[in-house]
Design a protein around this motif. Structure first.
Motif, PDB file in Angstrom:
ATOM      1  N   ARG A   1       0.830  -1.206   0.000  1.00  0.00           N
ATOM      2  CA  ARG A   1       0.000   0.000   0.000  1.00  0.00           C
ATOM      3  C   ARG A   1       0.866   1.258   0.000  1.00  0.00           C
ATOM      4  NH1 ARG A   1      -5.284  -1.102   0.669  1.00  0.00           N
ATOM      5  NH2 ARG A   1      -5.902  -3.051   1.694  1.00  0.00           N
ATOM      6  N   ILE A   2       1.766   1.360   0.967  1.00  0.00           N
ATOM      7  CA  ILE A   2       2.694   2.489   1.010  1.00  0.00           C
ATOM      8  C   ILE A   2       4.043   1.984   0.522  1.00  0.00           C
ATOM      9  CG2 ILE A   2       3.807   4.234   2.437  1.00  0.00           C
ATOM     10  CD1 ILE A   2       1.477   4.065   4.355  1.00  0.00           C
ATOM     11  N   VAL A   3       4.368   2.299  -0.704  1.00  0.00           N
ATOM     12  CA  VAL A   3       5.596   1.774  -1.296  1.00  0.00           C
ATOM     13  C   VAL A   3       6.670   2.853  -1.321  1.00  0.00           C
ATOM     14  CG1 VAL A   3       4.322   0.119  -2.709  1.00  0.00           C
ATOM     15  CG2 VAL A   3       4.910   2.349  -3.655  1.00  0.00           C
ATOM     16  N   THR A   4       7.906   2.402  -1.255  1.00  0.00           N
ATOM     17  CA  THR A   4       9.045   3.301  -1.337  1.00  0.00           C
ATOM     18  C   THR A   4       9.456   3.455  -2.786  1.00  0.00           C
ATOM     19  OG1 THR A   4       9.834   2.578   0.837  1.00  0.00           O
ATOM     20  CG2 THR A   4      11.426   3.692  -0.599  1.00  0.00           C
ATOM     21  N   ILE A   5       9.537   4.674  -3.237  1.00  0.00           N
ATOM     22  CA  ILE A   5      10.062   4.974  -4.571  1.00  0.00           C
ATOM     23  C   ILE A   5      11.479   5.462  -4.357  1.00  0.00           C
ATOM     24  CG2 ILE A   5       9.714   6.232  -6.716  1.00  0.00           C
ATOM     25  CD1 ILE A   5       7.430   4.328  -5.937  1.00  0.00           C
ATOM     26  N   ARG A   6      12.425   4.604  -4.607  1.00  0.00           N
ATOM     27  CA  ARG A   6      13.808   4.871  -4.225  1.00  0.00           C
ATOM     28  C   ARG A   6      14.323   6.168  -4.834  1.00  0.00           C
ATOM     29  NH1 ARG A   6      15.111   0.608  -1.436  1.00  0.00           N
ATOM     30  NH2 ARG A   6      14.316  -1.466  -1.954  1.00  0.00           N
ATOM     31  N   GLY A   7      14.912   6.980  -3.949  1.00  0.00           N
ATOM     32  CA  GLY A   7      15.476   8.246  -4.380  1.00  0.00           C
ATOM     33  C   GLY A   7      14.454   9.346  -4.586  1.00  0.00           C
ATOM     34  N   ALA A   8      13.157   9.037  -4.373  1.00  0.00           N
ATOM     35  CA  ALA A   8      12.115  10.040  -4.625  1.00  0.00           C
ATOM     36  C   ALA A   8      11.213  10.255  -3.422  1.00  0.00           C
ATOM     37  CB  ALA A   8      11.279   9.637  -5.837  1.00  0.00           C
ATOM     38  N   GLY A   9      10.789   9.188  -2.744  1.00  0.00           N
ATOM     39  CA  GLY A   9       9.895   9.334  -1.605  1.00  0.00           C
ATOM     40  C   GLY A   9       8.984   8.142  -1.434  1.00  0.00           C
ATOM     41  N   TYR A  10       7.716   8.393  -1.150  1.00  0.00           N
ATOM     42  CA  TYR A  10       6.749   7.332  -0.910  1.00  0.00           C
ATOM     43  C   TYR A  10       5.504   7.546  -1.774  1.00  0.00           C
ATOM     44  CZ  TYR A  10       9.566   6.563   3.298  1.00  0.00           C
ATOM     45  OH  TYR A  10      10.602   6.323   4.162  1.00  0.00           O
ATOM     46  N   MET A  11       4.759   6.460  -1.972  1.00  0.00           N
ATOM     47  CA  MET A  11       3.526   6.541  -2.736  1.00  0.00           C
ATOM     48  C   MET A  11       2.476   5.642  -2.092  1.00  0.00           C
ATOM     49  SD  MET A  11       2.713   5.318  -6.670  1.00  0.00           S
ATOM     50  CE  MET A  11       3.938   6.380  -7.427  1.00  0.00           C
TER      51      MET A  11
ATOM     52  N   VAL B   1      -0.562   3.543  -2.913  1.00  0.00           N
ATOM     53  CA  VAL B   1      -0.979   2.919  -4.166  1.00  0.00           C
ATOM     54  C   VAL B   1      -2.403   2.396  -4.050  1.00  0.00           C
ATOM     55  CG1 VAL B   1      -0.420   1.149  -5.873  1.00  0.00           C
ATOM     56  CG2 VAL B   1       1.415   2.260  -4.576  1.00  0.00           C
ATOM     57  N   ALA B   2      -3.260   2.791  -4.990  1.00  0.00           N
ATOM     58  CA  ALA B   2      -4.606   2.240  -5.066  1.00  0.00           C
ATOM     59  C   ALA B   2      -4.500   0.774  -5.464  1.00  0.00           C
ATOM     60  CB  ALA B   2      -5.444   3.014  -6.086  1.00  0.00           C
ATOM     61  N   ARG B   3      -5.383  -0.049  -4.947  1.00  0.00           N
ATOM     62  CA  ARG B   3      -5.274  -1.492  -5.126  1.00  0.00           C
ATOM     63  C   ARG B   3      -5.195  -1.915  -6.591  1.00  0.00           C
ATOM     64  NH1 ARG B   3      -5.825  -5.666  -1.876  1.00  0.00           N
ATOM     65  NH2 ARG B   3      -6.566  -4.374  -0.168  1.00  0.00           N
ATOM     66  N   ASN B   4      -5.916  -1.228  -7.467  1.00  0.00           N
ATOM     67  CA  ASN B   4      -5.942  -1.668  -8.867  1.00  0.00           C
ATOM     68  C   ASN B   4      -4.656  -1.353  -9.621  1.00  0.00           C
ATOM     69  OD1 ASN B   4      -6.203   1.067  -9.006  1.00  0.00           O
ATOM     70  ND2 ASN B   4      -8.096   1.078 -10.212  1.00  0.00           N
ATOM     71  N   THR B   5      -3.692  -0.686  -8.919  1.00  0.00           N
ATOM     72  CA  THR B   5      -2.411  -0.423  -9.583  1.00  0.00           C
ATOM     73  C   THR B   5      -1.245  -1.061  -8.842  1.00  0.00           C
ATOM     74  OG1 THR B   5      -2.111   1.654  -8.395  1.00  0.00           O
ATOM     75  CG2 THR B   5      -3.217   1.777 -10.530  1.00  0.00           C
ATOM     76  N   LEU B   6      -1.570  -1.897  -7.832  1.00  0.00           N
ATOM     77  CA  LEU B   6      -0.504  -2.505  -7.021  1.00  0.00           C
ATOM     78  C   LEU B   6       0.486  -3.288  -7.861  1.00  0.00           C
ATOM     79  CD1 LEU B   6      -2.429  -3.792  -3.870  1.00  0.00           C
ATOM     80  CD2 LEU B   6      -0.833  -1.892  -4.001  1.00  0.00           C
ATOM     81  N   GLN B   7      -0.020  -3.987  -8.863  1.00  0.00           N
ATOM     82  CA  GLN B   7       0.850  -4.858  -9.644  1.00  0.00           C
ATOM     83  C   GLN B   7       1.862  -4.068 -10.475  1.00  0.00           C
ATOM     84  OE1 GLN B   7      -2.422  -4.856  -9.641  1.00  0.00           O
ATOM     85  NE2 GLN B   7      -3.067  -6.820  -8.787  1.00  0.00           N
ATOM     86  N   GLN B   8       1.636  -2.765 -10.640  1.00  0.00           N
ATOM     87  CA  GLN B   8       2.501  -1.974 -11.496  1.00  0.00           C
ATOM     88  C   GLN B   8       3.651  -1.333 -10.764  1.00  0.00           C
ATOM     89  OE1 GLN B   8       0.028   0.837 -13.592  1.00  0.00           O
ATOM     90  NE2 GLN B   8      -1.641  -0.635 -13.820  1.00  0.00           N
ATOM     91  N   VAL B   9       3.641  -1.395  -9.418  1.00  0.00           N
ATOM     92  CA  VAL B   9       4.638  -0.705  -8.622  1.00  0.00           C
ATOM     93  C   VAL B   9       5.436  -1.705  -7.784  1.00  0.00           C
ATOM     94  CG1 VAL B   9       5.032   1.092  -6.899  1.00  0.00           C
ATOM     95  CG2 VAL B   9       3.145   1.310  -8.532  1.00  0.00           C
ATOM     96  N   ARG B  10       6.694  -1.494  -7.655  1.00  0.00           N
ATOM     97  CA  ARG B  10       7.542  -2.353  -6.830  1.00  0.00           C
ATOM     98  C   ARG B  10       8.246  -1.501  -5.786  1.00  0.00           C
ATOM     99  NH1 ARG B  10       4.791  -5.285  -8.941  1.00  0.00           N
ATOM    100  NH2 ARG B  10       5.205  -7.137 -10.220  1.00  0.00           N
ATOM    101  N   THR B  11       8.406  -2.030  -4.586  1.00  0.00           N
ATOM    102  CA  THR B  11       9.113  -1.303  -3.541  1.00  0.00           C
ATOM    103  C   THR B  11      10.609  -1.311  -3.808  1.00  0.00           C
ATOM    104  OG1 THR B  11       9.224  -3.320  -2.213  1.00  0.00           O
ATOM    105  CG2 THR B  11       7.350  -1.855  -1.839  1.00  0.00           C
TER     106      THR B  11
END
Length: 235
Positions: free
Chosen positions: A213-223, A225-235
């Protein structure tokens, strides 16, 4: 749309004029007072939707004024102060304040906070809910509901989550979180944010070690994530 009323309580005329100008630019009705006694009378007659209050008034203590004002109003109270000590901030919020902004302050940040608080009080109880896929934030109860489970958060945890929820699927920088939540202009120690994010993950993540849900975007911050886009983001 109703026009919101803002009351400023500060013994510095320059500060009053600056805040008044920015508030009126947004279409708000504004009044101000330089003394606590005068401000208490104004509070009863003006009935503000939000109060901007200095911690140190000329002949009064802003925190004492805030505590007394809570007998007459539930309007959000945003403290302004040159004091940065944690104990001062803790007392200000414990005595009935809703937010704390240190001087010198960014007018843009102050206005963002004012708008955020007014959004929460401008509608009825239903308007206090922010619904996302698999996640519902309740601004009134300061809680988050996931499925049938309701979890109550600390004020700071909820502030972090609600800010990210209002920027869902967007990267929020550590600097922005620190400035908006702690009221400081720069990040002195990014671990402060990281610790609170970690605590928040323990409450809302199925597996805090591998957050979705709360993912780390390395070097940028945090995001957030809405459930329907979870598969598109990696911690």
């Amino acid at each position: 749309m109703d026009t919101h009323k803002i009351m400023i309580v500060d013994d510095d005329p320059h500060i009053c004029e600056i805040v008044q100008a920015y508030c009126e630019r947004e279409g708000y009705i504004v009044t101000y007072s330089h003394s606590g006694a005068e401000a208490m009378k104004l509070l009863i007659s003006f009935k503000p939707d939000l109060i901007v209050l200095d911690v140190l008034l000329a002949n009064d203590n802003g925190m004492d004024w805030c505590r007394n004002a809570r007998s007459y109003t539930n309007a959000p109270i945003l403290f302004l102060s040159s004091r940065e000590e944690d104990e001062v901030k803790i007392r200000a919020l414990s005595d009935g304040g809703d937010d704390y902004v240190t001087k010198p302050f960014s007018p843009g940040v102050l206005m963002a906070k004012i708008k955020a608080h007014l959004r929460r009080v401008s509608t009825g109880r239903k308007g206090q809910l922010l619904e996302l896929p698999g996640l519902t934030l309740d601004f009134y109860a300061q809680s988050v509901t996931m499925g049938s489970e309701t979890i109550f958060l600390s004020k700071r945890e909820f502030s972090l989550l609600s800010y990210m929820a209002q920027n869902v699927n967007c990267v929020v920088s550590v600097d922005a979180l620190f400035q908006l939540i702690w009221g400081m202009e720069s990040v002195e120690d990014t671990r402060t944010v990281a610790v609170h994010i970690s605590n928040l993950r323990k409450k809302i993540e199925a597996d805090p070690a591998h957050p979705e849900r709360i993912v780390t975007i390395r070097g940028a911050g945090y995001m957030l994530v809405a459930r329907n886009t979870l598969q598109q983001v990696r911690t």
